[in-house]
Scaffold this active site. Structure first.
Site, PDB file in Angstrom:
ATOM      1  CB  CYS A 249      -0.982  -0.063   1.168  1.00 42.50           C
ATOM      2  SG  CYS A 249      -2.432   0.946   0.859  1.00 42.50           S
TER       3      CYS A 249
ATOM      4  CG  HIS B  76      -3.451  -3.468   3.494  1.00 41.32           C
ATOM      5  ND1 HIS B  76      -2.373  -3.054   4.231  1.00 41.32           N
ATOM      6  CD2 HIS B  76      -4.076  -2.343   3.071  1.00 41.32           C
ATOM      7  CE1 HIS B  76      -2.347  -1.735   4.265  1.00 41.32           C
ATOM      8  NE2 HIS B  76      -3.369  -1.279   3.572  1.00 41.32           N
TER       9      HIS B  76
ATOM     10  CD  GLU C  60      -1.142  -6.295   5.371  1.00 41.58           C
ATOM     11  OE1 GLU C  60      -0.982  -6.550   4.164  1.00 41.58           O
ATOM     12  OE2 GLU C  60      -1.164  -5.120   5.815  1.00 41.58           O
TER      13      GLU C  60
END
Ligand code: GLN
Length: 541
Positions: free
Chosen positions: A380, A513, A515
């Site tokens: 990001c 993102h 993650e």
């Protein structure tokens, strides 16, 4: 009908209510039950999206674009079930709903009050959007005794009355401190906390005692006696070496058995904890390790990049590697010391972020990773900084920057409305800062024959976003001539989603993102690939 388990906390905060709730959910799931885990947060922000990580830790984003508490991330990672907007609520959210209704005249003629209006709204949250779940585990944020938790505790008390005690169970998690000087474990704080809870009409059915030491039978008896809980329902939890060991440890303490017994459920299968044991072994026993440098502003705060830390561990799991994280404060990183600070690091990761502070340090690290063939992963803000670095050093646009830092620059990153003037539906507004970013799942189309299409092994992906600014496609051709490829775009071709660098072992920036979607049993391919690239770098391949 779903059975409800309420998890409250006492004595101090940060005892691990989130992990305990997630572990219980995982245990019940492994016994074949359908579960759902929810979080009720007593603060006044409508959601945690406007708080910085020092206040709140990471903001976790769901598929449907809710900015939620980081515990929702634990629940997802432990149960594999994606959270939604209806799994996290705050006092601010409740009040803003009620006040909107009041202004519309929905309560015309009446006085709007905490009881019943606020408590009813909380009760509505508890029961909404429940389908065929066997268990709904609801964690109440904060600590019993806080002023702001009161309406929540009152609401769960009422809710339990409404559905009956045979359908609801209260778990209270407390601290049993060890006093070194006297060599004793102290049960008094637990007694007081339970007393406080009982004064609000809630009698806990199970007490989980967090302690540094094993709690001997005598202390358990004391807690049982003073807190009015059967001794078998006084459960201890000691520190575990990896969070993935927590379900195993709770099972040893019979937490799931006690819950099943409480609800008088018969003939349930024993949980199969093999996958948890495997993963714990993998995390604890990997012989080789790899060092990853994370460059961010909140490096001293353990919870600031929670999902990221976990995703990196997952990347390690898929490569049988232990991942060591070197956290570097971007404000301390300068062109002069970048080599020294990144010494021994085999991969550089720049996570999401906001604001100018520390950005030049991140840009210096990206340049160093680009020129020295160190695997680089920009997430990001990290991708935006990589674009700025490339614009300055490859395209020679000396004042390239992002309009996030002000207008005194050539904005290679900026707000869509700055260059599209109403042509797109996705907006990044700066007028109102709460909940106005590009949030949640968006599609991206991967370019054929790119590194990224090999990593994902598919053409179209869906990833979670949380950002206001975008990379300007105006410079796409110029970047690509210099080897910086826009290797994934939004389906309409206007928004760069992934960039990668040719002639570099592993240099990838993503606008989303990843993650948030990585899970211990299904590590995210980007993290697996990044860790592998870092390992190759370490071994000099
Ligand atoms: N501050 C940047 C934006 O709003 C990046 C946000 C992030 O990294 N999550 O676009």
């Amino acid at each position: 009908m779903a059975r409800y388990v309420f998890v409250t906390g006492g004595v101090v905060s940060s005892l691990g209510k989130g992990l305990s709730s997630a572990s219980l959910a995982a245990l019940l799931q492994s016994r074949g039950f359908k579960v759902r885990v929810r979080k009720l947060d007593p603060y006044l922000n409508v959601d945690p999206g406007t708080m910085n990580p020092f206040q709140h830790g990471e903001v976790f984003v769901t598929d449907d674009g809710a900015e939620t508490d980081l515990d929702i991330g634990h629940y997802e990672r432990f149960t594999g079930i994606s959270g939604t907007k209806s799994d996290n609520i705050t006092t601010g959210g409740i009040y803003s709903d009620i006040i909107k209704k009041e202004r519309k005249g929905d309560y015309l003629g009446g006085t709007v009050q905490v009881v019943p209006h606020v408590t009813d709204r909380i009760k509505k949250f508890l029961s909404q959007d429940i389908k065929n779940e066997d268990f709904v585990i609801c964690e109440i944020g904060g600590t019993v005794g806080d002023i702001e938790s009161l309406p929540f505790l009152e609401a769960i008390r009422q809710f339990s009355n409404d559905i009956g005690k045979n359908n609801s169970l209260f778990i209270h998690l407390t601290l049993v401190p060890y006093l070194k000087a006297s060599g004793e474990l102290k049960t008094k704080p637990t007694q007081h906390s339970v007393k406080e809870l009982r004064s609000l009409g809630i009698q806990p059915d199970i007490i989980i005692c967090r302690s540094e030491k094993k709690i001997p039978k005598d202390e358990r008896k004391k807690i049982s006696l003073f807190c009015n809980v059967p001794i078998d329902n006084v459960i201890e939890t000691v520190d575990v070496k990896t969070i993935y060991e927590a379900p195993i440890s709770f099972h040893k303490e019979k937490l799931d058995d006690r819950v099943i017994t409480y609800f008088k459920i018969k003939n349930t299968k024993k949980p199969n904890l093999k996958k948890w044991k495997n993963i714990t072994n993998k995390v604890l026993s990997s012989k080789r390790d790899v060092n990853i440098g994370i460059i961010g502003k909140y490096v001293n705060l353990k919870d600031a990049y929670k999902s990221l830390d976990e995703a990196l561990i997952h990347g390690g799991i898929s490569n049988n590697l232990k991942v060591n994280l070197t956290r570097i404060d971007s404000e301390n990183l300068k062109v002069e010391n970048v080599k020294m600070l990144l010494n021994g690091v085999s991969g550089v990761l720049i996570p999401g972020g906001f604001g100018k502070r520390g950005s030049e340090g991140k840009i210096a690290a990206i340049k160093y990773a680009r020129l020295n063939n160190i695997p680089f992963f920009g997430i990001c803000f990290g991708m935006q900084m990589a674009i700025i670095e490339a614009a300055r050093n490859l395209l020679k646009i000396k004042n390239a920057s992002t309009s996030e830092f002000g207008n005194n620059c050539t904005p290679v990153v900026g707000l869509l409305e700055e260059w599209h003037k109403g042509k797109t539906k996705i907006k990044g507004s700066t007028k109102n800062l709460g909940g106005t970013m590009r949030l949640g799942l968006y599609d991206a189309i991967l370019k054929n024959n790119s590194l990224i299409s090999k990593i994902y092994a598919m053409k179209k992906i869906k990833e979670r976003h949380r950002h206001r600014y975008e990379v300007n496609i105006k410079y796409k051709d110029e970047f690509e001539k210099k080897g910086l490829i826009f290797s994934a775009m939004s389906p309409d071709g206007t928004l760069p989603e992934i960039i990668e660098l040719k002639n570099h072992p592993w240099f990838i920036g993503v606008q989303f993102h990843p993650e948030f979607k990585s899970r211990p049993f299904t590590p995210h391919p980007l993290f697996s690939s990044f860790i592998k690239a870092a390992e190759d770098k370490r071994r000099g391949n």
